[in-house]
Design a protein around this motif. Structure first.
Motif, PDB file in Angstrom:
ATOM      1  N   SER A 102       1.052  -1.349  -0.102  1.00 28.99           N
ATOM      2  CA  SER A 102      -0.266   0.409   0.540  1.00 28.99           C
ATOM      3  C   SER A 102       0.933   1.640   0.132  1.00 28.99           C
ATOM      4  O   SER A 102       0.553   1.996  -0.444  1.00 28.99           O
ATOM      5  CB  SER A 102      -1.318   0.223   1.142  1.00 28.99           C
ATOM      6  N   ARG A 103       1.999   1.098   0.279  1.00 28.84           N
ATOM      7  CA  ARG A 103       2.908   2.461   0.460  1.00 28.84           C
ATOM      8  C   ARG A 103       3.107   3.012  -0.923  1.00 28.84           C
ATOM      9  O   ARG A 103       2.635   4.106  -0.808  1.00 28.84           O
ATOM     10  CB  ARG A 103       4.327   2.081   0.955  1.00 28.84           C
ATOM     11  N   TYR A 129       1.294   9.218   9.001  1.00 31.79           N
ATOM     12  CA  TYR A 129       1.740   8.121   7.932  1.00 31.79           C
ATOM     13  C   TYR A 129       2.329   9.064   6.933  1.00 31.79           C
ATOM     14  O   TYR A 129       2.280   9.436   6.322  1.00 31.79           O
ATOM     15  CB  TYR A 129       1.396   6.819   7.303  1.00 31.79           C
ATOM     16  N   CYS A 175      -6.693   7.895   7.555  1.00 28.62           N
ATOM     17  CA  CYS A 175      -5.684   6.234   7.971  1.00 28.62           C
ATOM     18  C   CYS A 175      -6.530   5.204   9.366  1.00 28.62           C
ATOM     19  O   CYS A 175      -6.536   6.165  10.299  1.00 28.62           O
ATOM     20  CB  CYS A 175      -4.273   6.582   8.872  1.00 28.62           C
ATOM     21  N   ASN A 179      -2.518   4.924  11.922  1.00 29.42           N
ATOM     22  CA  ASN A 179      -1.357   4.688  12.734  1.00 29.42           C
ATOM     23  C   ASN A 179      -0.188   6.422  13.120  1.00 29.42           C
ATOM     24  O   ASN A 179      -0.452   7.281  11.686  1.00 29.42           O
ATOM     25  CB  ASN A 179      -0.520   3.853  11.618  1.00 29.42           C
ATOM     26  N   ASP A 207      -6.594   4.515   3.581  1.00 25.06           N
ATOM     27  CA  ASP A 207      -5.681   4.049   3.891  1.00 25.06           C
ATOM     28  C   ASP A 207      -5.722   2.391   5.253  1.00 25.06           C
ATOM     29  O   ASP A 207      -6.383   3.178   6.176  1.00 25.06           O
ATOM     30  CB  ASP A 207      -4.194   4.623   5.093  1.00 25.06           C
ATOM     31  N   CYS A 209      -4.367  -0.375   6.334  1.00 28.92           N
ATOM     32  CA  CYS A 209      -3.660  -1.831   6.331  1.00 28.92           C
ATOM     33  C   CYS A 209      -3.497  -2.782   7.805  1.00 28.92           C
ATOM     34  O   CYS A 209      -2.888  -3.606   7.016  1.00 28.92           O
ATOM     35  CB  CYS A 209      -2.015  -0.926   5.314  1.00 28.92           C
ATOM     36  N   TYR A 210      -4.140  -1.781   8.032  1.00 28.21           N
ATOM     37  CA  TYR A 210      -4.414  -2.359   9.826  1.00 28.21           C
ATOM     38  C   TYR A 210      -5.613  -2.972  10.169  1.00 28.21           C
ATOM     39  O   TYR A 210      -5.697  -3.381  11.070  1.00 28.21           O
ATOM     40  CB  TYR A 210      -3.990  -1.739  10.573  1.00 28.21           C
ATOM     41  N   SER A 243      -3.630  -4.127   2.828  1.00 28.22           N
ATOM     42  CA  SER A 243      -2.327  -4.677   1.826  1.00 28.22           C
ATOM     43  C   SER A 243      -2.308  -6.175   2.465  1.00 28.22           C
ATOM     44  O   SER A 243      -3.121  -6.260   3.274  1.00 28.22           O
ATOM     45  CB  SER A 243      -1.262  -3.868   2.788  1.00 28.22           C
ATOM     46  N   SER A 245       0.955  -7.170   4.611  1.00 26.02           N
ATOM     47  CA  SER A 245       1.726  -7.055   5.053  1.00 26.02           C
ATOM     48  C   SER A 245       1.426  -7.360   5.886  1.00 26.02           C
ATOM     49  O   SER A 245       2.353  -8.196   6.899  1.00 26.02           O
ATOM     50  CB  SER A 245       2.693  -5.425   4.442  1.00 26.02           C
ATOM     51  N   LYS A 246       0.002  -6.701   7.291  1.00 25.97           N
ATOM     52  CA  LYS A 246       0.235  -6.997   7.740  1.00 25.97           C
ATOM     53  C   LYS A 246      -0.866  -7.783   8.974  1.00 25.97           C
ATOM     54  O   LYS A 246      -0.451  -9.241   9.649  1.00 25.97           O
ATOM     55  CB  LYS A 246      -0.506  -6.181   8.856  1.00 25.97           C
ATOM     56  N   ARG A 254       5.370  -7.368  -0.627  1.00 25.88           N
ATOM     57  CA  ARG A 254       5.319  -6.158  -1.289  1.00 25.88           C
ATOM     58  C   ARG A 254       3.611  -6.319  -1.963  1.00 25.88           C
ATOM     59  O   ARG A 254       3.876  -6.481  -3.345  1.00 25.88           O
ATOM     60  CB  ARG A 254       5.846  -5.634  -2.420  1.00 25.88           C
TER      61      ARG A 254
HETATM   62  C1  LIG Z   1      -0.434   3.657   8.233  1.00 23.97           C
HETATM   63  C2  LIG Z   1       0.714   2.923   7.181  1.00 23.97           C
HETATM   64  N1  LIG Z   1       0.336   2.744   5.827  1.00 23.97           N
HETATM   65  C3  LIG Z   1       0.842   1.758   5.117  1.00 23.97           C
HETATM   66  C4  LIG Z   1       2.305   1.011   5.321  1.00 23.97           C
HETATM   67  C5  LIG Z   1       2.239   0.069   4.153  1.00 23.97           C
HETATM   68  O1  LIG Z   1       2.563  -1.100   4.449  1.00 23.97           O
HETATM   69  P1  LIG Z   1       2.991  -1.819   2.606  1.00 23.97           P
HETATM   70  O2  LIG Z   1       3.646  -0.914   1.910  1.00 23.97           O
HETATM   71  O3  LIG Z   1       3.395  -3.102   3.268  1.00 23.97           O
HETATM   72  O4  LIG Z   1       1.619  -2.646   2.490  1.00 23.97           O
HETATM   73  C6  LIG Z   1       2.118   1.032   6.135  1.00 23.97           C
HETATM   74  C7  LIG Z   1       3.379   0.362   6.758  1.00 23.97           C
HETATM   75  O5  LIG Z   1       4.208   0.493   7.890  1.00 23.97           O
HETATM   76  C8  LIG Z   1       0.970   2.132   7.800  1.00 23.97           C
HETATM   77  O6  LIG Z   1       2.113   2.012   8.646  1.00 23.97           O
END
Ligand SMILES: Cc1ncc(COP(=O)(O)O)c(C=O)c1O
Length: 399
Positions: A102-103, A129, A175, A179, A207, A209-210, A243, A245-246, A254
């Motif tokens: 997602s970054r 973020y 977000c 975060n 966003d 991702c969590y 995402s 990732s988490k 990625r």
């Molecule tokens: C708020 C937030 N958005 C997006 C990301 C990006 O995550 P990723 O690129 O691994 O999906 C992070 C990663 O730490 C994050 O904390």
């Protein structure tokens, strides 16, 4: 050189390195880092197997160029997950697009959406973020940092953004879960933001991702889910960023996807085709397997739940802390300077935490991260517990 590059701020971890320069941590303790928000639970074996198997499967091996749009299988898996998780019917052909985490997508989306020939503001929460700010600046926009209210579970104060700012706003980053705060944006806040969107015509990037790591019974509300609940068919002006990732403990893979307004997705696909951001076909195959499985996600969430249930009560006695709605951070009030706290803790107990002021900007007369630190509970429970015990000792000794 692109002059906008000089507007970028140092990343929080660069500032942390400077803060710790010259410190020799107490050698009696082995280092423990609660600094970086990088998942450290093991990657599920079936995802690794899917990755390896794809290497030898014609069509998903490395022998061909992947399409930016992604494979039909992956898009179908993403759409099916949206249906299971949020009860949403999204069209896999036009409303879903795989992204390389997602970054990069959060960054690239601003480059797609912002019209720099007009006055351009990107509204971000504060704290935030840091990619949002960099994305705004490199797109030729200014970032506006909207206050969050600790008394209202860190809700963004949309009403506090001046009309003159809204008039120039082209993009808003949400977000949720947040975060570093862990706060989930409730439906009423979405209603307010959508009303502002209807008045001012900006795009919303949500966003999320969590979204799969949460501590309450009810899973966090998604942006598209909120839009559907409020009758906004087709999610006008809204894209959600999700995402693996988490959710699946694969930050190195990625992999994520965006979903929402088909007109925005179409333009984003155009941008990404030129940028060359197609997902590796092997990663696409493993991602398909990951989105299609929920068992490992439940297990992962339970691991975080048990860990937070053990660590949070220990720290509650010495810091201003509480269990967040979601995410894997504690956003702790430290009663005093956050940078001094982080420096002294590192020096005396070899535990790394991130000063809150590095995750926020001075706005409206103060930096909302001042006096707080972010602790990422990503290591295993034993290590997080040891860190918490050292923090308890540290706080008791300094007061
Ligand atoms: C708020 C937030 N958005 C997006 C990301 C990006 O995550 P990723 O690129 O691994 O999906 C992070 C990663 O730490 C994050 O904390």
């Amino acid at each position: 050189m692109n002059p906008l590059l000089s507007r970028l701020q140092p990343y929080p971890f660069e500032r942390l390195k400077q803060l710790f320069a010259g410190i020799t941590p107490n050698p009696a303790y082995r280092p423990i880092s609660l600094g970086i928000g990088e998942p450290r639970h093991p990657t599920p074996a079936f995802i690794k197997h899917a990755l390896a198997a794809a290497m030898d499967t014609p069509g998903s091996d490395l022998a061909g160029y992947p399409q930016t749009l992604g494979s039909p299988e992956l898009r179908a898996a993403c759409a099916a997950w949206m249906q299971r998780r949020y009860g949403l019917a999204v069209d896999a052909a036009t409303q879903v697009l795989p992204v390389n985490g997602s970054r990069e997508a959060l960054f690239a989306f601003a480059q797609t959406v912002i019209d720099p020939t007009r006055p351009a503001v990107v509204v971000c929460p504060n704290p935030f973020y840091q990619i949002y700010e960099g994305a705004a600046l490199l797109a030729g926009a200014d970032a506006y940092f909207a206050a969050t209210d600790p008394a209202r579970n860190f809700a963004v104060d949309w009403d506090g953004v001046p009309e003159s700012t809204w008039a120039k706003t082209q993009l808003v980053y949400v977000c949720s879960p947040g975060n570093p705060t862990g706060a989930v944006m409730p439906l009423e806040e979405w209603r307010k933001l959508f009303a502002l969107q209807d008045r001012h015509g900006f795009v919303i990037a949500s966003d999320e991702c969590y979204s799969e790591i949460y501590f309450r019974d009810e899973p966090p509300l998604g942006g598209l889910e909120a839009a559907a609940k409020l009758g906004r068919a087709g999610f006008p002006g809204l894209v959600a960023f999700t995402s693996l990732s988490k959710r699946s403990n694969v930050p190195g893979m990625r992999s994520g996807f965006v979903a929402g307004d088909a007109a925005l997705i179409k333009q984003f696909l155009l941008y990404r085709t030129y940028h060359g951001s197609a997902m590796n076909p092997v990663v696409q195959a493993a991602s398909t397997a990951a989105w299609n499985d929920e068992g490992h996600v439940v297990e992962n969430r339970n691991l975080y739940r048990r860990k937070f249930a053990e660590v949070t009560p220990l720290l509650e006695g010495v810091l201003d802390i509480r269990l967040p709605d979601a995410g894997f951070y504690l956003w702790a009030g430290v009663r005093g300077s956050d940078t001094t706290f982080a420096r002294d803790l590192r020096a005396q107990y070899n535990v790394t935490v991130l000063p809150g002021s590095y995750l926020a900007r001075e706005a409206g007369g103060g930096n909302p991260g001042t006096g707080r630190v972010r602790m990422a509970l990503v290591a295993d429970t034993a290590e997080c517990l040891e860190a918490a015990q050292r923090i308890v000792q540290f706080v008791q000794n300094r007061s």
